[in-house]
Structures are given as structure tokens and as C-alpha cells.
Motif scaffolding. Structure first.
Motif, mmCIF file in Angstrom:
data_model
loop_
_atom_site.group_PDB
_atom_site.id
_atom_site.type_symbol
_atom_site.label_atom_id
_atom_site.label_comp_id
_atom_site.label_asym_id
_atom_site.label_seq_id
_atom_site.Cartn_x
_atom_site.Cartn_y
_atom_site.Cartn_z
ATOM 1 N N SER A 24 5.783 12.151 9.088
ATOM 2 C CA SER A 24 7.407 12.219 9.189
ATOM 3 C C SER A 24 7.792 11.294 7.936
ATOM 4 O O SER A 24 8.992 11.752 7.563
ATOM 5 C CB SER A 24 7.772 11.465 10.499
ATOM 6 N N LEU A 25 7.173 10.383 7.882
ATOM 7 C CA LEU A 25 7.664 9.279 6.707
ATOM 8 C C LEU A 25 7.754 10.042 5.166
ATOM 9 O O LEU A 25 8.540 9.937 4.656
ATOM 10 C CB LEU A 25 6.853 8.154 6.514
ATOM 11 N N ASP A 36 -15.452 6.536 4.837
ATOM 12 C CA ASP A 36 -15.422 5.749 3.774
ATOM 13 C C ASP A 36 -15.749 6.366 2.351
ATOM 14 O O ASP A 36 -16.385 5.938 1.473
ATOM 15 C CB ASP A 36 -16.504 4.726 4.028
ATOM 16 N N LEU A 63 2.204 6.599 -0.704
ATOM 17 C CA LEU A 63 3.507 6.255 -0.249
ATOM 18 C C LEU A 63 4.285 5.473 -1.483
ATOM 19 O O LEU A 63 5.391 5.831 -1.901
ATOM 20 C CB LEU A 63 3.470 5.154 0.824
ATOM 21 N N LYS A 64 3.458 4.808 -2.342
ATOM 22 C CA LYS A 64 4.012 4.297 -3.481
ATOM 23 C C LYS A 64 4.222 5.473 -4.525
ATOM 24 O O LYS A 64 5.347 5.518 -5.159
ATOM 25 C CB LYS A 64 2.908 3.586 -4.206
ATOM 26 N N LYS A 84 -3.516 -7.376 3.032
ATOM 27 C CA LYS A 84 -4.618 -7.390 2.223
ATOM 28 C C LYS A 84 -4.524 -7.567 0.704
ATOM 29 O O LYS A 84 -5.181 -7.864 -0.146
ATOM 30 C CB LYS A 84 -5.204 -5.913 2.346
ATOM 31 N N GLN A 144 11.065 12.511 2.804
ATOM 32 C CA GLN A 144 11.326 12.138 1.643
ATOM 33 C C GLN A 144 11.027 13.443 0.644
ATOM 34 O O GLN A 144 11.105 13.270 -0.615
ATOM 35 C CB GLN A 144 10.635 10.889 1.056
ATOM 36 N N VAL A 196 4.643 -2.080 -0.569
ATOM 37 C CA VAL A 196 4.898 -0.611 0.095
ATOM 38 C C VAL A 196 5.267 -0.694 1.263
ATOM 39 O O VAL A 196 6.582 0.186 1.335
ATOM 40 C CB VAL A 196 3.627 0.127 0.100
ATOM 41 N N TYR A 197 4.979 -1.418 2.243
ATOM 42 C CA TYR A 197 5.771 -1.388 3.630
ATOM 43 C C TYR A 197 7.042 -2.190 3.564
ATOM 44 O O TYR A 197 7.985 -1.628 4.271
ATOM 45 C CB TYR A 197 4.635 -1.851 4.647
ATOM 46 N N GLU A 218 -0.389 10.048 17.189
ATOM 47 C CA GLU A 218 0.756 9.190 16.926
ATOM 48 C C GLU A 218 0.634 8.817 15.446
ATOM 49 O O GLU A 218 1.884 8.699 14.956
ATOM 50 C CB GLU A 218 0.741 8.143 17.884
ATOM 51 N N GLU A 219 -0.417 8.324 15.004
ATOM 52 C CA GLU A 219 -0.476 7.742 13.705
ATOM 53 C C GLU A 219 -0.233 8.634 12.546
ATOM 54 O O GLU A 219 0.544 8.515 11.791
ATOM 55 C CB GLU A 219 -1.836 7.218 13.457
ATOM 56 N N ALA A 237 -2.786 1.407 -4.216
ATOM 57 C CA ALA A 237 -1.564 1.751 -4.749
ATOM 58 C C ALA A 237 -1.362 1.071 -6.250
ATOM 59 O O ALA A 237 -0.582 1.615 -7.157
ATOM 60 C CB ALA A 237 -0.398 0.909 -4.011
ATOM 61 N N GLU A 293 2.075 1.077 12.426
ATOM 62 C CA GLU A 293 2.904 2.200 12.819
ATOM 63 C C GLU A 293 3.573 2.224 13.945
ATOM 64 O O GLU A 293 4.754 2.947 14.152
ATOM 65 C CB GLU A 293 1.628 3.190 13.271
ATOM 66 N N ALA A 333 1.831 2.834 18.388
ATOM 67 C CA ALA A 333 3.185 3.659 18.423
ATOM 68 C C ALA A 333 3.490 4.133 19.774
ATOM 69 O O ALA A 333 4.552 4.428 20.022
ATOM 70 C CB ALA A 333 2.890 4.872 17.249
ATOM 71 N N ARG A 360 -3.457 5.699 1.845
ATOM 72 C CA ARG A 360 -2.329 5.900 2.307
ATOM 73 C C ARG A 360 -1.138 4.946 1.567
ATOM 74 O O ARG A 360 -0.067 5.694 1.402
ATOM 75 C CB ARG A 360 -2.300 5.187 3.860
ATOM 76 N N GLU A 361 -1.528 3.834 1.294
ATOM 77 C CA GLU A 361 -0.358 3.025 0.635
ATOM 78 C C GLU A 361 -0.114 3.709 -0.857
ATOM 79 O O GLU A 361 0.875 3.712 -1.482
ATOM 80 C CB GLU A 361 -0.598 1.578 0.386
ATOM 81 N N GLU A 381 0.327 -5.532 -3.300
ATOM 82 C CA GLU A 381 0.628 -4.153 -3.463
ATOM 83 C C GLU A 381 1.202 -3.469 -1.985
ATOM 84 O O GLU A 381 1.943 -2.863 -1.755
ATOM 85 C CB GLU A 381 -0.318 -3.262 -4.026
ATOM 86 N N SER A 432 -5.979 3.603 4.696
ATOM 87 C CA SER A 432 -5.654 2.830 3.797
ATOM 88 C C SER A 432 -6.841 2.470 3.026
ATOM 89 O O SER A 432 -7.948 2.550 3.442
ATOM 90 C CB SER A 432 -5.039 1.417 4.228
ATOM 91 N N ARG A 481 12.156 4.364 12.858
ATOM 92 C CA ARG A 481 12.439 5.659 12.973
ATOM 93 C C ARG A 481 13.492 6.199 14.101
ATOM 94 O O ARG A 481 14.424 6.851 13.945
ATOM 95 C CB ARG A 481 11.449 6.631 12.991
ATOM 96 N N SER A 495 1.568 11.487 13.251
ATOM 97 C CA SER A 495 3.052 11.926 13.088
ATOM 98 C C SER A 495 4.022 10.711 12.510
ATOM 99 O O SER A 495 4.894 11.216 11.766
ATOM 100 C CB SER A 495 3.420 11.732 14.684
ATOM 101 N N VAL A 496 3.514 9.664 12.540
ATOM 102 C CA VAL A 496 4.252 8.472 11.688
ATOM 103 C C VAL A 496 4.380 8.650 10.351
ATOM 104 O O VAL A 496 5.503 8.722 9.628
ATOM 105 C CB VAL A 496 3.717 6.962 12.064
ATOM 106 N N TYR A 497 3.137 8.903 9.812
ATOM 107 C CA TYR A 497 3.283 9.245 8.200
ATOM 108 C C TYR A 497 3.633 10.479 7.784
ATOM 109 O O TYR A 497 4.223 10.544 6.751
ATOM 110 C CB TYR A 497 1.680 8.647 7.847
ATOM 111 N N LEU A 513 6.951 1.208 12.175
ATOM 112 C CA LEU A 513 7.736 2.388 11.465
ATOM 113 C C LEU A 513 8.289 3.309 12.481
ATOM 114 O O LEU A 513 9.208 4.133 12.272
ATOM 115 C CB LEU A 513 6.640 2.810 10.647
#
Lengths: 328, 328, 328, 328
Positions: free
Chosen positions: A192-193, A118, A157-158, C182, A197, C189-190, A185-186, A126, C154, C126, A153-154, C185, A150, C161, A188-190, C157
């Protein structure tokens, strides 16, 4: 902020954490026997911004700081290092600054005791990422750790979306740290995203394996995947075996690590990235940029901190030229 | 543990937090300008245990330590101080050691930057509190902060019940810290619950106001309430005006603070409690016990730490006799 | 599962929530006065799967069900509707099925009392999304609500993919519900991330405004943005004013709502999507597909449930032909 | 509220949850096959308040209701039942009403599907419990489930303290439900705390075992423990074997269950408590009070709901007299 200041351009803007390192003042012993700690600014994107500013680049930073003495120290230190801190916001919800107590038992046995639960940097939102700030940069440096939770994270991504929209190059430093992430897994998802890009991706072989949610992946597969998306340059680091840079056009370059008197292993990656990016920004070729990265890493691992120890251009060039400066 | 060891008696067992203080090595400046920190064991009940062990009491401790370098340092330090640490369990869920960075701008301006979110000591569970351990003590010292959050809260409530059941005196050091608590009402509920079951209650006037969920309460009301329940002795501290001890039988005693060269204000309460309890355990009268408390507090505020600085009996007695020892 | 079964192809696979609707048995009154409720399967992607299965498409589903009577009812109902449920996993952590109590005061005044906190569908992970399942589909239907929280976020997402990687068309039904999210914004994003990767995007004008984190956006801007990425077809619904379909090639089509005897407004969007997609899958042109969507929506809003009420092809075609079937 | 109203006395005030039961309208089948549910007020303390109000007692209630249709239904129903609802506050943080879907496969096979995560009743806060309300009651009925989570836990602990302070008898209905509680140790800590302060304790043998954090405890041990604290009367229920009442003075009484046509087992405990307390309030002896409890329980288990089904005095007395009323 004057309108002059707010139209200033940046070579790069880094986004993510700026924290406190508490490095064992007495080393070559376990932390249990360390009685004093020296305070430094730390955190991969902060270190990269500091390192590149020391090399002369114009750097900005997007992040969130605790509203306390540690947060104010970080802002003040980074501002003195020449970094634009107008994109750094102050947390209003009582979150604390991330801490890293470093233990240096020997050059081979270093470990870190992390306080990352935290922490303020993970609470960047964002809506605190501004398009008018990002569009002033040539590059956006994204640190993977900022994707771990989060709302940071957002925010990242923004920022990536705004960079793409405004023609700002996206540089992804994988910077994988197992804490904070809930699962492979989590991650890997972000990873890769964002990697899909990014124009430039930098990481260790192990970090790319995290992105691919597997083990023992090959550089061939990794680069095939990334070049099928947006990547122009992919840097894969193999520790003491050196690092490779691959280009979308098919080029492959390799750099070796420079010999040095290793004190600790922390900070190598951040100094590598800052010098590598400095070289690219100043128009050097990829092979030279790799050397800059390796030389800078060699210098930082011989010193006590990861931020304060960032070298200048003359030191890096002297090391590359085989003539390390006497005094550093 | 041999059966001999496990039947050993303790003058007191403290329950609650044992943490790390990181005290500014350079003082008389804001923390932003402090570059090194010295590490000490901290936390009110740990300090009381250390202080009373230094005075010669046999002390035990019930608490939970992080499974890391800081946790191991605390255990090792307390063990060397002569405290029985067999009641200290190691956290297995990755919680960290609480931290307190101290800032000493001047003797009048001291502040603490706390790391208390989800720290290991607050994760002590009721099933980790053992009746066979508590029954070996003459007194159980409860620190109010340990009531601030579950499951530590339930561990303390269970410990108090087991103490009552086994004829172990309950000493409640209110030790109120605003962080962690969700509301004043919540504090009041648990402070009242434990105070009603305690034989000795020690706190500042402000802390009793928290217990009563009000402001400006009078010592008369407070003692009337507590003596209507289990209390035998109530100590109420009024800062520089000194402290009062009230007895169930109607006695009132007052002690004044000793003049000292104040370095910082931290640690005063813990040193007070340890010397006060030492005096009671060794059969001194209440008036003398108050003097011991005040003298010990005066000594600790003149020194750099709150634990390592705890005085011995000779130092306390010399100060009371008006002859402070030259070397401390 | 036989190898025959596991190589079966699906016209579409929907991913996201499958829940329970508890519809007021007695209507035209406030819920406070409703004494009995009738149970149906609900949730946008479940409804779309059920609707398309009723129209004859081969549908699969990826989701997570509570390990209780409600979860088992949903699986059983969907299986009987002809949907492949081998991609539906059972929650093992005690999460409950989402609930929607519907209140039907009048055709114009309908509201829903939602139970969506920590419901099982939001705990799809995921690692529970399998590439070999997704690659069997012609289309992947993504419901926006499944992006509202980790780990479901996830999972979706990753599914997107894998769909892109395997040439499976991605259909994004924005399905925005304010609970769970939440902030605006975060939604933006998503929604942007998935919309940029989708072949077909379907939503109301208000939902596109959420995606764009603004108000009063124009269809021109929205379609320009989406066609700059992967979109081939964009459907924007304007309530009673009808709906528009835009194509990457520049075509614009409009459909009007069919007159009907409205009982309640729930379920219109899901029935629209299922009939629209059915028409596309069966090779009808976009203009006809819009009519199918509108006709199906008109039928469902005249009936008591959102899933059980899904019409067959003959009913839809009769309504389009101006000859609503007498008995439905 | 007029001053007349606010000085009105209550025979009892119950504190804790007031929820919604959704009882299978069609029974003798698994819930998966139940298609409609009938709505009732539920929750142990609400049922006790309703049951005692039906018997003619003046009852009040302290609790928190969701700000939605279910919350308003509960308030309205309880008010119509003659209960003073001025102590019921409305949640402002979006928490939902607790739900219990009942499944009645056969009289022997009943189960409940609970929605209890973060429900409104568990968010009652200590500052919402008012001393001037509690002091108007002859008895405070505490339901054990309200101790399961903060802040409801602190609200109840405060209510008990205020009751003791004002001479209001504390009745503790153990009402143990495994959901919500984190561990058996936690339950034991709070059950013990409240039981030690209660004048009357009512529970099943299994519930007393939870209080004692053990299995197979004996009534002798339980009563010895409770009579060493504040208890005057202890009721221990042994299911079909009947129930026992013990008095501080050494009396033991036993009641047998009445034969009935069992539809379901829900609601037996609440109807027992309301009739037992009614008998005590109206001056009947303990033996008679046990009969009232048993008779009321027998009547409720033969009916569809737990609240609406609560009997009147004439029905109870007719059953005790061996002349069950023909029409109930």
C-alpha cells in the motif's frame, strides 16, 4: 566512469533482485529425474531490464550481487545485454545469489524450488541508493519482492522517495512471492505504501488482493483507491482472460493473450512488463502497449528461459500483426 | 518396517549431511562460463555411505532432508545405492538442501561455491537420533561438519554417547569446512570432545591442527593426545606425501598416493574413508586398508562426481595390483 | 465491552511503548552506588497519554504488554489514570517489558541504562491495530521509537494509514532513541515516511536532523519540506533556548523554558507534548499551547518520575501566570 | 598483575553468570504492588563464590560482565567480598546484565521475573578462558545454566577440559533454569557431557531428571551412571525431605533441613553448595559437609538476599550445634 557516462539518461532504472535461474535441461519430468540444469539470469526486475534493453530502451539497474561466480556472471550478462550496471553493488558479507530451480513437468505443471534465504539482493542498503543515479531515469521500476525484507525494503522506500522528489515516474510491479514475507499484513502495509506513491501499478488480480489484505477484491475498488492517490495508470492481469488497463481519466482497455505453444509459465509477467513499458516510452497508446505486453509474454512462455528468451521488437510486432516470425 | 528389517545389522551408520553437488558439465573453465551443471548426491558422510555400500558393506544413514525435489532425489538415490534410509527424517520447517556448485578450471584449480546457510541437514535434532537404530551398527561414522551448528551438533553428540553406551565403534572423519563454524575456538572445543571419545579418527594434518586450535602440530603430539583417550587408530593425511596410520599399540604405517589422471580434487577424502573402512570391516590389516583408501581416492579424483564415481572392489584391487581396469 | 463504551470518542490515542522506569531512589550518585529503585510507568507515548489524561483529555492507547507482573502493573496504572486500555494487547511469545534504569548524578548528569532488546512493545503486530478503534480518535499520537523494528513498525504504518483514511489527525512525536535502530539511514527512511503523512510534527532539532539523515539542518529547510507534504504545524525544540512552532500558513511562534529547580532531565519531552496537545484540543492558540508545553516540562523535570509527576491544569496555569503553586 | 598475584592459588574458581537480583523491598505482596526494589549481586556461581569467600575460602571467578553500571557494581561487590576478579571480562558488544526481579508473596509463594535474553554472561567465549588461570584452582565450579547457550557453552566445555587436563577437580552444580534452553533434549546432551567428566555433581532430584531427559528417575540409576564415569561424590537434594550424598566407594549419607523462619526460597541451593564445598576443602567428612550445606541454606532463606545474606562459619556452626546466634 567518465563525466559523459555519468550524465547519460536512462529510459528506466529497475531496482531489486538479479538472480540465477537453473532451468531443467530435460523437461516434461519431475525435477527428481532432471539430471542437468541450464543457468540463466533471473529475477523479475532483472528480466524487465533485460527485456526492455533488448527492445532498445536504455536501462539501468540498482541491486546487490554476491561476491562470487554467480554474481559475476549476472553482472557480465546484464552488461552485455546493454544495461548500465554502475548502480549494482557487490555484497561484502558473504550473502549468496538467489537461485530458482525450475521444474517443467508439463506446460500446466511448472514449479520453482527457490533459494531465497538471506540472499544478496535483499541486503541492498538505503545508503547504496544514490539520488544522482535515480534522477537520470525517466522511470523507476520497483519490484514488490524487494520490499519483503530489510535492508532492501528501506533501499526501495528511499529510491521511491528520491524518484518522487526528482520527478521520476514510479512504476510498481507487484511481483508478489510468498517466500520471505512474514505475513499477509506485512505485505499489505508495504504494498500500500508504495502503490500510493506510484504513477503506474502493474499486477495480477491476486497480487492486488495481497495489497488489499483481502480476497476477491474488485478492479473498481482497487482503481478507486489507487486513483485517490498518485496513480495515473493501473494494469490488472487476469491470466488467460487477459489484462485490463485503467487510466486516472476513466479509460478502460483490455488485451487478450496471444495463442502460443506454451513450454512453461515462468517469465510471462516480466516480458509483459518490459514490452508494455517499452511501448509507453516510445509513445504508443495504452491499447497498443497492452498488445505489446501480451505478445511478448506469449513469446517468452514458449521458450526455455525468462531472460535470454526476451523477444525483439520485430518479433512482437509480427505476432501482433498475426505473422509470427518463422525463426525466433 | 517389519521386525525382521528393524533387527538387521549394519556394518556402519553414517550421520550428517546428504546434499546436492552441481558439478560443472563443461570443465576447464571458470564457473562464470559454465552454462550447465550436472546433479549428484554429495556431502562427506553421504559419500562415505555410498562408497562403502558400493563396496558391499551394509550401510545406514542418519540425517535430515529438505521436503522438496532435491531431498527426495537424495533419498531415492541413496536407497537405490543399497543404503538403509529409515534413519533419514524429513525437515518440516522449510529448510533447503545444501548445494555445492563445483568449478573445475584445471586439475590444480578447483573451487566450490557453497550454499550452506540454514540447510536442512544442520536441523537434525537429538530427539530424531534413536538408540535402537544406532545399536544395530558396528561403527558410527561422524562427520565433523555436522558439529558446526545446533541442533545438528547435539544430535551428533547424542549419537556418539549412544554408540559408546552400546559398544558401537565411533569413527570420526574430521571433515573440516570453514563455513558455518563461528570461530576456530568453537571448532576446537567440539572436535576435541568427539575425538576424545572416538575409536578411529581420520583427517588431514590441517584438520588436526583445527582440532588443536593451533598450527603446525606434530603427528606425535596428536597421537599422544588421542591415545591418552579412547582412540585405537589415528589416520593423518598429508596430501600428495601420502597418509599415515598410527595404532594405540605403537604401530606406524604409511601409504602413498596412486598415480592417476586427475580431473578434480573433490571427493578424495570420502572415497579414501569408505575404502579404508571397508578394508577394516572385512578384516584386512591396517597397511592394506591404507592402500585401499589411497587407491579409491585416486580413482574418484579422475572422475566427474564424488558419489556416483565411487569404485567397486575389483577396481580398487586392480589399481593396487598395478593393473588398473581398462573400463571404469 | 458495552456498545456504549465501544462508541466512545477519544481526544487522542497514542501508539507505541509503555514500559517500566526504575528510578534511582537515592540520587546525586552514580548508579553503581544506588541500592534501591522505585518503579514507575514510562515510555514516551505512555507518558503522553498519562499526562493528557491528567489534564482531563480522554485518551486511548494501542500497545503490547508483557504477560507478567510488569505488564499487569502498567495496564493497571494506566487504567487508573483514566486511559482506555482496550487497545492494549498481551504478548503471548514471552517477550519482556522494556526497562529504563535512571541514574541521577546531578541535574546536569543524568543517564539511562536501557533494556530494550526484544521487548514486548516492539512486537505489536499490524493485525492487532483495529480501524474501528482508531476512527474513534481525534488524534493519533505516533512515537518514533515504535518505528524502530518490525513488527511494531508495520503496526504503526498501518495505524497512520487508517488514521489518514478516517480523517484522524496524525501527530508525530519524533522521540528518537538510538538503541534498536540499525542505522541512521533506516531511521531517516521511516521518519520521512511518517512525517510526510503527519498533521503535526514535534521534535528536537537533533531529531529532525536524524529524519533528514544529516547534521546541522535549518528549521527553514525542515519546515519547507514538511509543509510540502501534509504538515499543518511543526514544533522544533532547541533545549534551553526554547522551542518554535511553525504553521503551514507561515506563522512562527517561540516559547521560552520556565525556570525550575531541575532534579533530572527525563520526561521533559513527554510532558511538553501532553500539555501542548491538551491546549490545542481545548482550543487554545498556538502561542498559548507552546507555553503550556514549556510549563509542563518545567514541572516534570523538578520531580522524581516522568509519568506519576505529570501536572494538572491548575499547576501549569499557575506557572504560566508566574505563580507556581506552593505544593505540587 | 604482579607475578606474585598471578601465581596465587585458589580453593575454587566458579564459572558462569554474575547478575543482578532486584528483590522486592516490600514483601508479602504481588510484584504488581511492589513499588521499590533492592539491588544485590545474584546468579548461582557468583553466589557460590561469594558464599565460599565469606567462609574464608580463596575464590576466583570466570565470567563476562556488561559494560555498564550494573556490570561495574557486580565486579566491585565481588572484589570487596574478597574474590579474585581477574578472570572476569567486560563485554564489548552491548549485551546487558541478567536481571531477576523477585516476588515474595509469602514464604510458600515466591517467583522470579527473569531478564535473561542475550545477557552478557552468555557471551563469555572459549578464547577468554585461560589455562594458566584454571590450573591455579583446586576446584572448578561449573553452573549448568552457563551451558544453555553458545558461546558461553563452549567456554565452559573448554574450562572443563582444561581442568581435567590440569588435575583440577570439576564440581558440577546442575543449576537448571528452563529459560534460555531450547529443549529438554538439548539440556540432557550437555548436562550428560559435563556430568560424565565431573568429580562432584550437585543437584536436585528434578535436575538429575533433566540430565537424564526423563521423569521420576531413581537415585540408584543416577549414581550408577555417574560412578561409571568420573564422579567421586554425588549429592542429590530432595527439598524438605533433605539431601543425600553418595560416594563412589558405596557410602550413602543423608542430611535434614534445619528449621528456620523462611522469608523466601531463593538462594538456598547456592548457600548449600558454598558451605558444602567449604567443608570438603577444609577437610571435614561428607556427613559434616552435608550439615554445613543444610545449615547455610536454612540461614539464607530466612534473609532478604541470596548473596549479601551468606553466613559466616560461626553462624553455620552455631546452627548445627543447636545454638543459632541471636544476631545474624
Amino acid at each position: 566512469m567518465s563525466s559523459a557516462a555519468s550524465s547519460e539518461k536512462f529510459d528506466l532504472i529497475a531496482i531489486g533482485r538479479a538472480c540465477i535461474d537453473l532451468n531443467a535441461t530435460e523437461y516434461n519430468r519431475p525435477m527428481e529425474e532432471t539430471m542437468t540444469f541450464t543457468k540463466y539470469v533471473g529475477g523479475s526486475p532483472a528480466n524487465i531490464a533485460i527485456g526492455s534493453a533488448k527492445l532498445g530502451l536504455k536501462a539501468g539497474f540498482i541491486g546487490k550481487l554476491a561476491d562470487d561466480q554467480h554474481g559475476r556472471f549476472i553482472r557480465s550478462y546484464m552488461e552485455k545485454a546493454g544495461i548500465d550496471v554502475s548502480g549494482m553493488v557487490v555484497d561484502t558479507e558473504g550473502h549468496k545469489t538467489g537461485l530458482a530451480f525450475t521444474e517443467i513437468k508439463s506446460p500446466e505443471e511448472c514449479s520453482i524450488l527457490m533459494y531465497r534465504d538471506d540472499v544478496a539482493d535483499l541486503y541492498l542498503r538505503a545508503d547504496e541508493v544514490r539520488e544522482d543515479y535515480i534522477k537520470r531515469a525517466g522511470m523507476l521500476i520497483v519490484s514488490g519482492t524487494a520490499l519483503a525484507k530489510s535492508p532492501s525494503r528501506e533501499a526501495v522506500l528511499k529510491a521511491v522517495r528520491l524518484a518522487k522528489k526528482n520527478g521520476v515516474k514510479v512504476v510498481f510491479e507487484l511481483d508478489y512471492r510468498p517466500y520471505t514475507w512474514k505475513s499477509a499484513e506485512e505485505t499489505s502495509v508495504y504494498y500500500s505504501l508504495v502503490a500510493e506513491q506510484s504513477d503506474i501499478v502493474i499486477g495480477t488480480r491476486d497480487e492486488y488482493d495481497m495489497m488489499e489484505n483481502g480476497e476477491g477484491g474488485s478492479n473498481e475498488q482497487t482503481t478507486a483507491y489507487l486513483f485517490a492517490h498518485a496513480a495515473q495508470t493501473v494494469v490488472i492481469k487476469h491470466g488467460v482472460e487477459g489484462s485490463y488497463a485503467y487510466t486516472r481519466e476513466g479509460g478502460t482497455f483490455r488485451a487478450h493473450a496471444y495463442k502460443t505453444n506454451v513450454l512453461k509459465t515462468f517469465g510471462a509477467g516480466d516480458s509483459y512488463a518490459s514490452a508494455f513499458l517499452y511501448a509507453l516510452v516510445t509513445g504508443k497508446d495504452l491499447e497498443t502497449a497492452l498488445k505489446y505486453g501480451s505478445a511478448s509474454a506469449s513469446i517468452v512462455v514458449s521458450r526455455h528461459s525468462s531472460s535470454d528468451a526476451m523477444p525483439g521488437v520485430d518479433e512482437i510486432e509480427a505476432l501482433i500483426a498475426g505473422q509470427p516470425l518463422l525463426h525466433s
